[in-house]
Scaffold this motif. Sequence first.
Motif, PDB file in Angstrom:
ATOM      1  N   PHE A  49       0.897  -1.160  -0.328  1.00 41.37           N
ATOM      2  CA  PHE A  49      -0.224   0.312  -0.134  1.00 41.37           C
ATOM      3  C   PHE A  49       1.370   1.364   0.075  1.00 41.37           C
ATOM      4  CE2 PHE A  49      -2.892  -2.989   2.670  1.00 41.37           C
ATOM      5  CZ  PHE A  49      -3.156  -3.607   1.651  1.00 41.37           C
ATOM      6  N   LEU A  50       1.818   1.418   0.713  1.00 41.21           N
ATOM      7  CA  LEU A  50       3.054   2.604   0.418  1.00 41.21           C
ATOM      8  C   LEU A  50       3.962   2.622  -0.731  1.00 41.21           C
ATOM      9  CD1 LEU A  50       4.349   2.138   4.418  1.00 41.21           C
ATOM     10  CD2 LEU A  50       3.418   3.627   3.675  1.00 41.21           C
ATOM     11  N   ALA A  51       4.034   1.460  -0.970  1.00 37.20           N
ATOM     12  CA  ALA A  51       4.380   1.503  -2.697  1.00 37.20           C
ATOM     13  C   ALA A  51       3.308   2.334  -3.530  1.00 37.20           C
ATOM     14  CB  ALA A  51       4.352   0.513  -3.419  1.00 37.20           C
ATOM     15  N   ILE A  52       1.809   2.403  -3.296  1.00 38.81           N
ATOM     16  CA  ILE A  52       0.963   2.812  -4.515  1.00 38.81           C
ATOM     17  C   ILE A  52       0.947   4.354  -4.111  1.00 38.81           C
ATOM     18  CG2 ILE A  52      -1.207   3.178  -4.476  1.00 38.81           C
ATOM     19  CD1 ILE A  52      -1.858   0.175  -4.179  1.00 38.81           C
ATOM     20  N   ALA A  53       0.865   4.424  -2.435  1.00 32.25           N
ATOM     21  CA  ALA A  53       0.945   5.708  -1.766  1.00 32.25           C
ATOM     22  C   ALA A  53       2.355   6.685  -2.412  1.00 32.25           C
ATOM     23  CB  ALA A  53       1.631   5.717  -0.777  1.00 32.25           C
ATOM     24  N   ALA A  54       3.893   5.985  -3.054  1.00 36.94           N
ATOM     25  CA  ALA A  54       4.561   6.491  -3.391  1.00 36.94           C
ATOM     26  C   ALA A  54       4.117   6.777  -4.719  1.00 36.94           C
ATOM     27  CB  ALA A  54       5.976   6.106  -3.186  1.00 36.94           C
ATOM     28  N   ARG A  55       3.297   6.333  -5.309  1.00 40.56           N
ATOM     29  CA  ARG A  55       3.554   6.502  -7.054  1.00 40.56           C
ATOM     30  C   ARG A  55       3.005   8.101  -6.492  1.00 40.56           C
ATOM     31  NH1 ARG A  55       1.472   9.385 -10.143  1.00 40.56           N
ATOM     32  NH2 ARG A  55       0.384   8.981 -12.309  1.00 40.56           N
ATOM     33  N   TRP A  56       2.078   8.650  -6.052  1.00 40.24           N
ATOM     34  CA  TRP A  56       2.024   9.818  -6.170  1.00 40.24           C
ATOM     35  C   TRP A  56       2.515  10.822  -4.904  1.00 40.24           C
ATOM     36  CZ3 TRP A  56      -2.022  11.260  -9.430  1.00 40.24           C
ATOM     37  CH2 TRP A  56      -2.625  10.435  -9.307  1.00 40.24           C
ATOM     38  N   ALA A  57       4.411  10.877  -4.316  1.00 37.43           N
ATOM     39  CA  ALA A  57       4.331  10.943  -3.524  1.00 37.43           C
ATOM     40  C   ALA A  57       3.710  11.469  -1.999  1.00 37.43           C
ATOM     41  CB  ALA A  57       5.412  12.267  -4.385  1.00 37.43           C
ATOM     42  N   GLU A 190      -6.749   6.446 -10.780  1.00 40.79           N
ATOM     43  CA  GLU A 190      -5.610   6.035 -11.049  1.00 40.79           C
ATOM     44  C   GLU A 190      -5.154   5.225 -10.208  1.00 40.79           C
ATOM     45  OE1 GLU A 190      -2.241   8.303 -12.399  1.00 40.79           O
ATOM     46  OE2 GLU A 190      -3.383  10.381 -13.621  1.00 40.79           O
ATOM     47  N   THR A 191      -5.288   5.610  -9.049  1.00 47.60           N
ATOM     48  CA  THR A 191      -5.104   4.688  -7.493  1.00 47.60           C
ATOM     49  C   THR A 191      -5.841   3.698  -7.442  1.00 47.60           C
ATOM     50  OG1 THR A 191      -4.820   6.654  -6.349  1.00 47.60           O
ATOM     51  CG2 THR A 191      -5.393   4.894  -5.011  1.00 47.60           C
ATOM     52  N   ARG A 192      -7.203   3.518  -8.094  1.00 49.99           N
ATOM     53  CA  ARG A 192      -7.886   1.995  -8.384  1.00 49.99           C
ATOM     54  C   ARG A 192      -8.140   1.419  -9.129  1.00 49.99           C
ATOM     55  NH1 ARG A 192     -14.706   1.647  -8.765  1.00 49.99           N
ATOM     56  NH2 ARG A 192     -14.498  -0.356 -10.252  1.00 49.99           N
ATOM     57  N   THR A 193      -6.607   1.739 -10.106  1.00 48.28           N
ATOM     58  CA  THR A 193      -6.380   0.446 -10.894  1.00 48.28           C
ATOM     59  C   THR A 193      -5.096  -0.042 -10.774  1.00 48.28           C
ATOM     60  OG1 THR A 193      -7.437   2.358 -12.809  1.00 48.28           O
ATOM     61  CG2 THR A 193      -4.792   1.080 -13.320  1.00 48.28           C
ATOM     62  N   MET A 194      -4.255   1.247  -9.378  1.00 47.89           N
ATOM     63  CA  MET A 194      -2.805   0.657  -9.286  1.00 47.89           C
ATOM     64  C   MET A 194      -3.645  -0.856  -7.960  1.00 47.89           C
ATOM     65  SD  MET A 194      -0.405   3.786  -8.537  1.00 47.89           S
ATOM     66  CE  MET A 194      -1.481   4.970  -8.465  1.00 47.89           C
TER      67      MET A 194
END
Length: 305
Positions: A49-57, A190-194
Amino acid sequence: MNTLSSPAQTTDEGMADSLSRIGLRWNSRGYATLSGPLLALARECDQAFLAIAARWAAEPEHHPVLMPAMDLSPVDYFLSFPHLVTFAAPLNPAAHHLRTFTAAARQDPQAALHHAQLTTPGDVLTPAACYHVYVHHRDRELPAPLKVTTRNTCFRHEEHFAPLRRQWSFQMREIVCVGSREEVSDFLSETRTMVDKLIARLGLPVEWNAATDPFFDPTANPRYLAQKLHPTKHEACYQDLAIASVNMHEDHFGDAYGISRDGRPATSGCVAFGIERWLCALIDRWGTDPGNWPSTFTAVGREVS
């Protein structure tokens, strides 16, 4: 595997033994202790989940488990969710009350608790991790969209409890965006896609369903009716278990807490992950043998980000 597909199955003695061996200690009052392989899996989940958050910095924030009760007043939390709230109230500090309590506790601890005199509640235990974000950024004009990730121990006192599925105390990771409506809408899409990519790689059969928040007396609450007519909450459901949600708040929190973007009340949205529920789904899908669990969770998280 279907090892945790219904609350009734969690009482099976053999399953309880299997869960205990992988690190689950369950208290029937509604909370769990994690250790060993199950705790390791929970950490792997959160890393994804943190890796997904990192996509958005997304900026990490750590908030306390307590919050002033009045900080929830601007969003009418006590009108909408009084059945879920857990107040933090210490004993009345007056010396004679404490002496009475300790004397009773020596004789009958259970009775002492039943008759304990408490102070007037002034604080609540966190009901959802994202509330702290809006309170923390209250009265701000945002020069750019705000993206934050936070994790907290959350509390919702529901009608019944079941290990990993429905708990009074549970862990929630959230990724929050506050900005214009277009910025928040793009973020949620975009987050839902991830999240979909992560779910697919983990082999979890999931469906996204429109949902509503668990309002008290919902048919009398205009926000419930609004959510039914114009769904703003969608849940990723493994069987009947929601493991993640995508939530568009419109300007509800921006207006309530004075957060603005481009001179208007900001729109907000969040993607939330119930960590124990992910454990429940993964165990149900892959069984209680850690050797069968997905071994690339963190790598998958990096990939989908």
